[in-house]
Design an enzyme around this catalytic site. Structure first.
Site, PDB file in Angstrom:
ATOM      1  N   GLY A  12       0.788  -1.236   0.000  1.00 13.37           N
ATOM      2  CA  GLY A  12       0.000   0.000   0.000  1.00 13.37           C
ATOM      3  C   GLY A  12       0.813   1.275   0.000  1.00 13.37           C
ATOM      4  O   GLY A  12       0.323   2.331   0.411  1.00 13.37           O
ATOM      5  N   SER A  13       2.057   1.224  -0.498  1.00 11.37           N
ATOM      6  CA  SER A  13       2.862   2.458  -0.502  1.00 11.37           C
ATOM      7  C   SER A  13       2.272   3.492  -1.473  1.00 11.37           C
ATOM      8  O   SER A  13       2.343   4.694  -1.207  1.00 11.37           O
ATOM      9  CB  SER A  13       4.325   2.169  -0.833  1.00 11.37           C
ATOM     10  OG  SER A  13       4.473   1.735  -2.163  1.00 11.37           O
ATOM     11  N   ASN A  14       1.682   3.034  -2.567  1.00  6.64           N
ATOM     12  CA  ASN A  14       1.022   3.985  -3.480  1.00  6.64           C
ATOM     13  C   ASN A  14      -0.228   4.577  -2.831  1.00  6.64           C
ATOM     14  O   ASN A  14      -0.484   5.769  -2.938  1.00  6.64           O
ATOM     15  CB  ASN A  14       0.666   3.313  -4.804  1.00  6.64           C
ATOM     16  CG  ASN A  14       1.846   3.304  -5.755  1.00  6.64           C
ATOM     17  OD1 ASN A  14       2.163   4.315  -6.368  1.00  6.64           O
ATOM     18  ND2 ASN A  14       2.525   2.178  -5.843  1.00  6.64           N
ATOM     19  N   LYS A  65     -16.732 -14.984  -9.004  1.00  6.47           N
ATOM     20  CA  LYS A  65     -16.095 -13.664  -9.112  1.00  6.47           C
ATOM     21  C   LYS A  65     -17.156 -12.598  -9.342  1.00  6.47           C
ATOM     22  O   LYS A  65     -17.023 -11.462  -8.888  1.00  6.47           O
ATOM     23  CB  LYS A  65     -15.092 -13.711 -10.280  1.00  6.47           C
ATOM     24  CG  LYS A  65     -14.307 -12.442 -10.519  1.00  6.47           C
ATOM     25  CD  LYS A  65     -12.934 -12.484  -9.897  1.00  6.47           C
ATOM     26  CE  LYS A  65     -12.138 -11.242 -10.196  1.00  6.47           C
ATOM     27  NZ  LYS A  65     -11.010 -11.423 -11.058  1.00  6.47           N
ATOM     28  N   MET A  90      -3.824  -6.993  -7.101  1.00  5.09           N
ATOM     29  CA  MET A  90      -3.330  -8.083  -7.935  1.00  5.09           C
ATOM     30  C   MET A  90      -4.441  -9.051  -8.334  1.00  5.09           C
ATOM     31  O   MET A  90      -4.383 -10.247  -8.054  1.00  5.09           O
ATOM     32  CB  MET A  90      -2.192  -8.810  -7.206  1.00  5.09           C
ATOM     33  CG  MET A  90      -0.996  -7.923  -6.977  1.00  5.09           C
ATOM     34  SD  MET A  90      -0.435  -7.105  -8.494  1.00  5.09           S
ATOM     35  CE  MET A  90       1.211  -6.631  -8.036  1.00  5.09           C
ATOM     36  N   ILE A  93      -9.850  -7.192 -13.099  1.00  6.73           N
ATOM     37  CA  ILE A  93     -11.173  -6.583 -12.963  1.00  6.73           C
ATOM     38  C   ILE A  93     -12.057  -7.172 -14.061  1.00  6.73           C
ATOM     39  O   ILE A  93     -11.620  -7.298 -15.213  1.00  6.73           O
ATOM     40  CB  ILE A  93     -11.064  -5.050 -13.153  1.00  6.73           C
ATOM     41  CG1 ILE A  93     -10.157  -4.435 -12.079  1.00  6.73           C
ATOM     42  CG2 ILE A  93     -12.434  -4.393 -13.189  1.00  6.73           C
ATOM     43  CD1 ILE A  93     -10.761  -4.271 -10.728  1.00  6.73           C
ATOM     44  N   ASN A 107      -5.247   2.093 -13.549  1.00  4.07           N
ATOM     45  CA  ASN A 107      -4.247   1.242 -12.897  1.00  4.07           C
ATOM     46  C   ASN A 107      -2.855   1.852 -13.048  1.00  4.07           C
ATOM     47  O   ASN A 107      -2.591   2.583 -14.003  1.00  4.07           O
ATOM     48  CB  ASN A 107      -4.266  -0.144 -13.555  1.00  4.07           C
ATOM     49  CG  ASN A 107      -3.281  -1.114 -12.916  1.00  4.07           C
ATOM     50  OD1 ASN A 107      -3.106  -1.118 -11.690  1.00  4.07           O
ATOM     51  ND2 ASN A 107      -2.619  -1.922 -13.724  1.00  4.07           N
ATOM     52  N   HIS A 109       1.177   0.554 -13.251  1.00  2.00           N
ATOM     53  CA  HIS A 109       1.928  -0.677 -13.518  1.00  2.00           C
ATOM     54  C   HIS A 109       3.424  -0.350 -13.636  1.00  2.00           C
ATOM     55  O   HIS A 109       3.791   0.624 -14.299  1.00  2.00           O
ATOM     56  CB  HIS A 109       1.410  -1.324 -14.819  1.00  2.00           C
ATOM     57  CG  HIS A 109       2.097  -2.598 -15.135  1.00  2.00           C
ATOM     58  ND1 HIS A 109       1.795  -3.785 -14.483  1.00  2.00           N
ATOM     59  CD2 HIS A 109       3.102  -2.888 -15.992  1.00  2.00           C
ATOM     60  CE1 HIS A 109       2.583  -4.743 -14.953  1.00  2.00           C
ATOM     61  NE2 HIS A 109       3.375  -4.212 -15.866  1.00  2.00           N
TER      62      HIS A 109
END
Ligand code: GAR
EC number: 2.1.2.2
Length: 189
Positions: A12-14, A65, A90, A93, A107, A109
């Site tokens: 969760g650093s972003n 899902k 990860m 969607i 997103n 990446h």
């Protein structure tokens, strides 16, 4: 209402860098919530420390899902969420979220897409001995890491790099740019 949801699965650093920009009033939002798919991921700890509402949805608790994403959608609607930003989420969607949040899911990446899609982008960049890698911010569609590109930033790869060193340099740029791009998207949209 500029209400956003950050989706994360790990450190969760972003997520933290977006929360920091929001708390410093550089990123003007009405609300941030965190959605995770892992019960004990560190992003949740960050949410608690920063007083950010968070929800966890675990795929194996659902029959499909589709049901999993429907439950997420119910929460997003309840929270009046307008945009979804994936930050180390990860999981692919699928249609349920894509239809409800058409062109509203973004997103980040850690490669210069279309090179090195998937979960091992940094290792693959090193294995392929590229001298330039970087990050990509893009819209999410049905295909993995293949939606329309919004922003890219190059990062040099050095001969002395390993996964840890290159991850650190790429993430430094992710933390610098993701919230700025979120700001632009929200203002434009
Ligand atoms: C980030 O570097 C992000 O680019 C990457 O996961 C990391 C999450 O770190 N995403 C992907 O690889 C998506 N395919 P964080 O949890 O510390 O923000």
């Amino acid at each position: 209402m500029n209400n956003i949801a950050i989706f994360a699965s790990g450190n969760g650093s972003n997520f933290q860098s977006i929360v920091d920009a929001y708390k410093n009033k550089k990123l003007k939002l009405d609300k941030i919530i965190l959605i995770t798919n892992k019960k004990n991921c560190y992003a949740i700890q960050r949410a608690y420390e920063n007083n950010i509402k968070n929800y966890t949805f675990v795929l194996k608790d659902y029959n499909s899902k589709e049901e999993y994403e429907l439950d997420i959608v119910r929460t997003l609607v309840k929270e009046d969420i307008k945009w979804i930003f994936l930050a180390g989420y990860m999981m692919m969607i699928t249609d349920v979220l894509l239809k409800k949040y058409d062109k509203k899911i973004i997103n980040i990446h850690p490669s210069l897409l279309p090179s090195f899609k998937g979960k091992d982008a940094i290792k693959e960049a090193l294995d392929n001995k590229v001298y330039l890698s970087g990050l990509t911010i893009h819209y999410v569609n049905h295909e993995m890491d293949a939606g329309e590109i919004i922003f890219q930033k190059q990062v040099r790869v050095y001969k002395t790099d390993n996964v840890e060193k290159l991850t650190k340099r790429i993430q430094k740029q992710e933390h610098k740019y993701y919230w700025q791009i979120i700001d632009k998207i929200i203002k434009g949209g």
